[in-house]
Motif scaffolding. Sequence first.
Motif, PDB file in Angstrom:
ATOM      1  N   ASP A  48      66.982  24.278 -42.219  1.00 47.94           N
ATOM      2  CA  ASP A  48      67.158  23.382 -42.371  1.00 47.94           C
ATOM      3  C   ASP A  48      67.428  22.365 -43.796  1.00 47.94           C
ATOM      4  OD1 ASP A  48      66.851  20.169 -40.582  1.00 47.94           O
ATOM      5  OD2 ASP A  48      66.572  20.229 -42.742  1.00 47.94           O
ATOM      6  N   ASP A  49      68.666  21.690 -43.871  1.00 48.64           N
ATOM      7  CA  ASP A  49      69.032  21.467 -45.544  1.00 48.64           C
ATOM      8  C   ASP A  49      67.761  20.743 -46.282  1.00 48.64           C
ATOM      9  OD1 ASP A  49      71.456  23.256 -45.472  1.00 48.64           O
ATOM     10  OD2 ASP A  49      71.940  21.618 -45.114  1.00 48.64           O
ATOM     11  N   VAL A  50      67.720  19.882 -45.817  1.00 56.25           N
ATOM     12  CA  VAL A  50      67.196  18.408 -45.495  1.00 56.25           C
ATOM     13  C   VAL A  50      65.166  20.017 -46.708  1.00 56.25           C
ATOM     14  CG1 VAL A  50      65.343  16.325 -45.346  1.00 56.25           C
ATOM     15  CG2 VAL A  50      67.470  17.207 -45.006  1.00 56.25           C
ATOM     16  N   TRP A  51      65.025  20.209 -45.945  1.00 57.31           N
ATOM     17  CA  TRP A  51      63.523  20.859 -46.173  1.00 57.31           C
ATOM     18  C   TRP A  51      64.143  22.048 -46.911  1.00 57.31           C
ATOM     19  CZ3 TRP A  51      59.113  19.655 -45.389  1.00 57.31           C
ATOM     20  CH2 TRP A  51      58.869  19.010 -44.176  1.00 57.31           C
TER      21      TRP A  51
ATOM     22  N   ASP B 143      76.139  15.112 -40.202  1.00 60.44           N
ATOM     23  CA  ASP B 143      75.961  14.502 -38.578  1.00 60.44           C
ATOM     24  C   ASP B 143      76.740  12.501 -39.271  1.00 60.44           C
ATOM     25  OD1 ASP B 143      74.971  16.262 -37.242  1.00 60.44           O
ATOM     26  OD2 ASP B 143      73.252  15.628 -37.360  1.00 60.44           O
ATOM     27  N   SER B 144      76.159  12.630 -40.471  1.00 58.38           N
ATOM     28  CA  SER B 144      76.845  11.397 -41.535  1.00 58.38           C
ATOM     29  C   SER B 144      78.132  11.639 -42.387  1.00 58.38           C
ATOM     30  CB  SER B 144      75.315  10.827 -41.437  1.00 58.38           C
ATOM     31  OG  SER B 144      75.715   9.609 -42.303  1.00 58.38           O
ATOM     32  N   PRO B 145      79.190  11.515 -42.009  1.00 61.29           N
ATOM     33  CA  PRO B 145      80.135  11.499 -42.438  1.00 61.29           C
ATOM     34  C   PRO B 145      80.033  10.321 -44.170  1.00 61.29           C
ATOM     35  CG  PRO B 145      81.148  11.534 -40.577  1.00 61.29           C
ATOM     36  CD  PRO B 145      79.565  11.147 -40.358  1.00 61.29           C
ATOM     37  N   LEU B 146      79.949   8.876 -43.845  1.00 64.70           N
ATOM     38  CA  LEU B 146      79.819   8.393 -45.184  1.00 64.70           C
ATOM     39  C   LEU B 146      78.410   8.993 -46.180  1.00 64.70           C
ATOM     40  CD1 LEU B 146      80.172   4.969 -43.514  1.00 64.70           C
ATOM     41  CD2 LEU B 146      81.684   6.300 -44.775  1.00 64.70           C
ATOM     42  N   ALA B 147      77.711   8.961 -45.411  1.00 65.12           N
ATOM     43  CA  ALA B 147      76.571   9.616 -46.315  1.00 65.12           C
ATOM     44  C   ALA B 147      76.734  10.295 -47.054  1.00 65.12           C
ATOM     45  CB  ALA B 147      75.108   9.523 -45.491  1.00 65.12           C
ATOM     46  N   ALA B 148      77.933  11.608 -46.144  1.00 64.42           N
ATOM     47  CA  ALA B 148      78.070  12.971 -46.830  1.00 64.42           C
ATOM     48  C   ALA B 148      79.478  12.437 -47.907  1.00 64.42           C
ATOM     49  CB  ALA B 148      78.585  14.123 -46.058  1.00 64.42           C
ATOM     50  N   ASN B 149      80.330  11.497 -47.697  1.00 63.13           N
ATOM     51  CA  ASN B 149      80.654  11.698 -48.576  1.00 63.13           C
ATOM     52  C   ASN B 149      80.253  10.302 -50.210  1.00 63.13           C
ATOM     53  OD1 ASN B 149      82.937  11.845 -47.101  1.00 63.13           O
ATOM     54  ND2 ASN B 149      83.081  10.117 -46.943  1.00 63.13           N
ATOM     55  N   PHE B 150      79.215  10.496 -49.796  1.00 63.99           N
ATOM     56  CA  PHE B 150      78.026   9.074 -51.099  1.00 63.99           C
ATOM     57  C   PHE B 150      77.972   9.953 -51.518  1.00 63.99           C
ATOM     58  CE2 PHE B 150      74.323   7.072 -53.164  1.00 63.99           C
ATOM     59  CZ  PHE B 150      74.984   6.788 -53.496  1.00 63.99           C
ATOM     60  N   LEU B 151      77.235  10.963 -50.929  1.00 61.90           N
ATOM     61  CA  LEU B 151      76.081  12.792 -51.625  1.00 61.90           C
ATOM     62  C   LEU B 151      77.065  13.457 -52.919  1.00 61.90           C
ATOM     63  CD1 LEU B 151      73.398  13.542 -49.272  1.00 61.90           C
ATOM     64  CD2 LEU B 151      73.156  12.246 -51.135  1.00 61.90           C
ATOM     65  N   SER B 152      78.605  13.506 -51.759  1.00 64.47           N
ATOM     66  CA  SER B 152      79.674  14.074 -52.409  1.00 64.47           C
ATOM     67  C   SER B 152      80.495  13.969 -53.877  1.00 64.47           C
ATOM     68  CB  SER B 152      81.107  14.311 -51.247  1.00 64.47           C
ATOM     69  OG  SER B 152      81.824  13.344 -51.776  1.00 64.47           O
ATOM     70  N   GLN B 153      79.747  12.621 -54.296  1.00 67.64           N
ATOM     71  CA  GLN B 153      80.166  11.919 -55.582  1.00 67.64           C
ATOM     72  C   GLN B 153      79.252  11.862 -56.042  1.00 67.64           C
ATOM     73  OE1 GLN B 153      83.060  10.903 -55.829  1.00 67.64           O
ATOM     74  NE2 GLN B 153      83.135  12.207 -54.155  1.00 67.64           N
ATOM     75  N   GLY B 154      78.326  12.388 -56.197  1.00 59.32           N
ATOM     76  CA  GLY B 154      77.305  12.166 -57.428  1.00 59.32           C
ATOM     77  C   GLY B 154      77.467  12.602 -58.922  1.00 59.32           C
ATOM     78  N   ALA B 155      78.189  13.221 -59.436  1.00 61.85           N
ATOM     79  CA  ALA B 155      78.715  13.339 -60.775  1.00 61.85           C
ATOM     80  C   ALA B 155      78.661  12.113 -61.510  1.00 61.85           C
ATOM     81  CB  ALA B 155      79.704  14.265 -60.432  1.00 61.85           C
ATOM     82  N   VAL B 156      78.795  10.807 -60.345  1.00 62.89           N
ATOM     83  CA  VAL B 156      79.052   9.243 -60.983  1.00 62.89           C
ATOM     84  C   VAL B 156      78.031   8.998 -62.062  1.00 62.89           C
ATOM     85  CG1 VAL B 156      81.154   8.690 -59.419  1.00 62.89           C
ATOM     86  CG2 VAL B 156      78.298   8.601 -59.042  1.00 62.89           C
TER      87      VAL B 156
ATOM     88  N   LEU C  42      73.825  20.102 -55.333  1.00 62.40           N
ATOM     89  CA  LEU C  42      72.541  20.991 -53.861  1.00 62.40           C
ATOM     90  C   LEU C  42      73.979  21.116 -52.614  1.00 62.40           C
ATOM     91  CD1 LEU C  42      68.914  20.017 -53.467  1.00 62.40           C
ATOM     92  CD2 LEU C  42      70.138  22.361 -54.061  1.00 62.40           C
ATOM     93  N   HIS C  43      74.282  19.234 -52.373  1.00 64.13           N
ATOM     94  CA  HIS C  43      75.381  19.391 -51.455  1.00 64.13           C
ATOM     95  C   HIS C  43      75.936  20.389 -51.253  1.00 64.13           C
ATOM     96  CE1 HIS C  43      77.126  16.667 -48.474  1.00 64.13           C
ATOM     97  NE2 HIS C  43      78.066  16.100 -48.741  1.00 64.13           N
ATOM     98  N   ILE C  44      76.989  19.619 -52.632  1.00 63.86           N
ATOM     99  CA  ILE C  44      78.113  20.938 -52.798  1.00 63.86           C
ATOM    100  C   ILE C  44      77.838  22.060 -52.040  1.00 63.86           C
ATOM    101  CG2 ILE C  44      79.722  19.171 -54.200  1.00 63.86           C
ATOM    102  CD1 ILE C  44      79.048  21.274 -55.730  1.00 63.86           C
ATOM    103  N   ARG C  45      77.111  22.790 -52.070  1.00 55.90           N
ATOM    104  CA  ARG C  45      76.578  24.445 -51.578  1.00 55.90           C
ATOM    105  C   ARG C  45      76.088  24.039 -50.332  1.00 55.90           C
ATOM    106  NH1 ARG C  45      76.438  23.277 -56.743  1.00 55.90           N
ATOM    107  NH2 ARG C  45      76.893  25.784 -58.406  1.00 55.90           N
ATOM    108  N   TRP C  46      75.630  23.666 -50.089  1.00 52.71           N
ATOM    109  CA  TRP C  46      74.345  22.864 -48.821  1.00 52.71           C
ATOM    110  C   TRP C  46      74.260  21.575 -48.253  1.00 52.71           C
ATOM    111  CZ3 TRP C  46      71.828  24.702 -53.430  1.00 52.71           C
ATOM    112  CH2 TRP C  46      71.816  26.778 -53.025  1.00 52.71           C
ATOM    113  N   PRO C  47      75.542  20.906 -47.155  1.00 51.97           N
ATOM    114  CA  PRO C  47      75.791  20.091 -47.009  1.00 51.97           C
ATOM    115  C   PRO C  47      74.381  19.225 -46.730  1.00 51.97           C
ATOM    116  CG  PRO C  47      77.205  20.645 -46.290  1.00 51.97           C
ATOM    117  CD  PRO C  47      76.869  22.137 -46.914  1.00 51.97           C
TER     118      PRO C  47
END
Length: 376
Positions: free
Chosen positions: A324-327, A32-45, A23-28
């Motif tokens: 809202d991407d969370v909803w 507002d949190s670069p560190l959280a975004a970075n962590f989510l972007s590595q979910g393929a691990v 989801l994140h790679i399509r809809w960030p």
Amino acid sequence: MTEIRALTSLRFLAAFYVFVFHLHIRWPLAKDSPLAANFLSQGAVGMTLFFMLSGYILAHRYDGERLDWRSYFGNRFARIYPVYVAAALVTLPSMSLTPLTAQDWSLPAASWMALILADATAIQAWFPPMFKYWNNGASWSISAEAFFYAMFPILTPIIAKACTRDKIRWLVAAYLLSFLPAAMYILFDPMGPSATYYSVPIYRFPEFVAGMAAFHLGRSVRIRTAILEVGLVAASAFWVWYLALYGPRFPLYVSHNWINVPVIGLALLTLTRSDSFLARILSVRPAVWAGKISYCFYSFQVLILFSAVDYRDAIIARFPLLKDDVWWTLSLFLPLMAISAAGYYLIEEPFRVKVRGWLNRERKLGVDMSAASSPR
């Protein structure tokens, strides 16, 4: 085999991480949190966890047991193939999203036939050009698992009977091979086809072997549970920090295996312990139930994602809150859970029970015929 409930729950955490990543790679989800975004972007691990967990659980399942090949492969087939086929069929209409045309293939009709044949026989992961078509972006891992299942009966007696020193060697070799191909890709061909290193089964096989070796080494070397738990918490904190800070700097998810494999191995060893506080947390009934449907959750998420891509604008126009991407994530998660539960109770479990019953009848018939033909 006694079920390790905490590891069943862990399987869902891996599937959920992969889902949020898709989801994140399509809809960030963390603008507002670069560190959280970075962590989510590595979910393929999370795939590394799947493969190591698979090797670990199979080693546990057949530990000290003479492996009957017919029963083994029958159970493996029942475990993955019915849901695999169902996921392929429900996503079949989405093939139009990436049409096979002469621009991509010289013979479109032959390409369709090759793609369907490869998927039917679960060999598609061996052919990286297929990765972007149909359900392959999700089912490649099942193709890899099929290869791992085929290799398991060959490797398990070798690793299980090895001395402690050789088990360590197996684990170290698997650890190094799990990230060395990615390191070579980064050093020598960073603009090349990354799908080769990410999805071809032989490159992911060391992760499966690492799971097997971790189980057998854990049986040979005793470490206090409290030490394992403290080590796991510290290692996990470092792992999250590393992915959040440095994860996106590397072009290939498996390049993180230098840290993924040790942390996951430590988690598997810790959560196996019945006296582990962390294991007790993950052994609560709702978490274990989620783990049981996690294979369906992983397999059917592509259906939800394809539908979301096609109808997001129309859905948001009707329900503005979902902008809202969370909803939006929650609105996709809930139906996926419902579909996964249905898949588990209507497809996965009935087929498994049916195949297990057939195998038991075959075994009983074989025993009876052997007894009848023996000299009296």
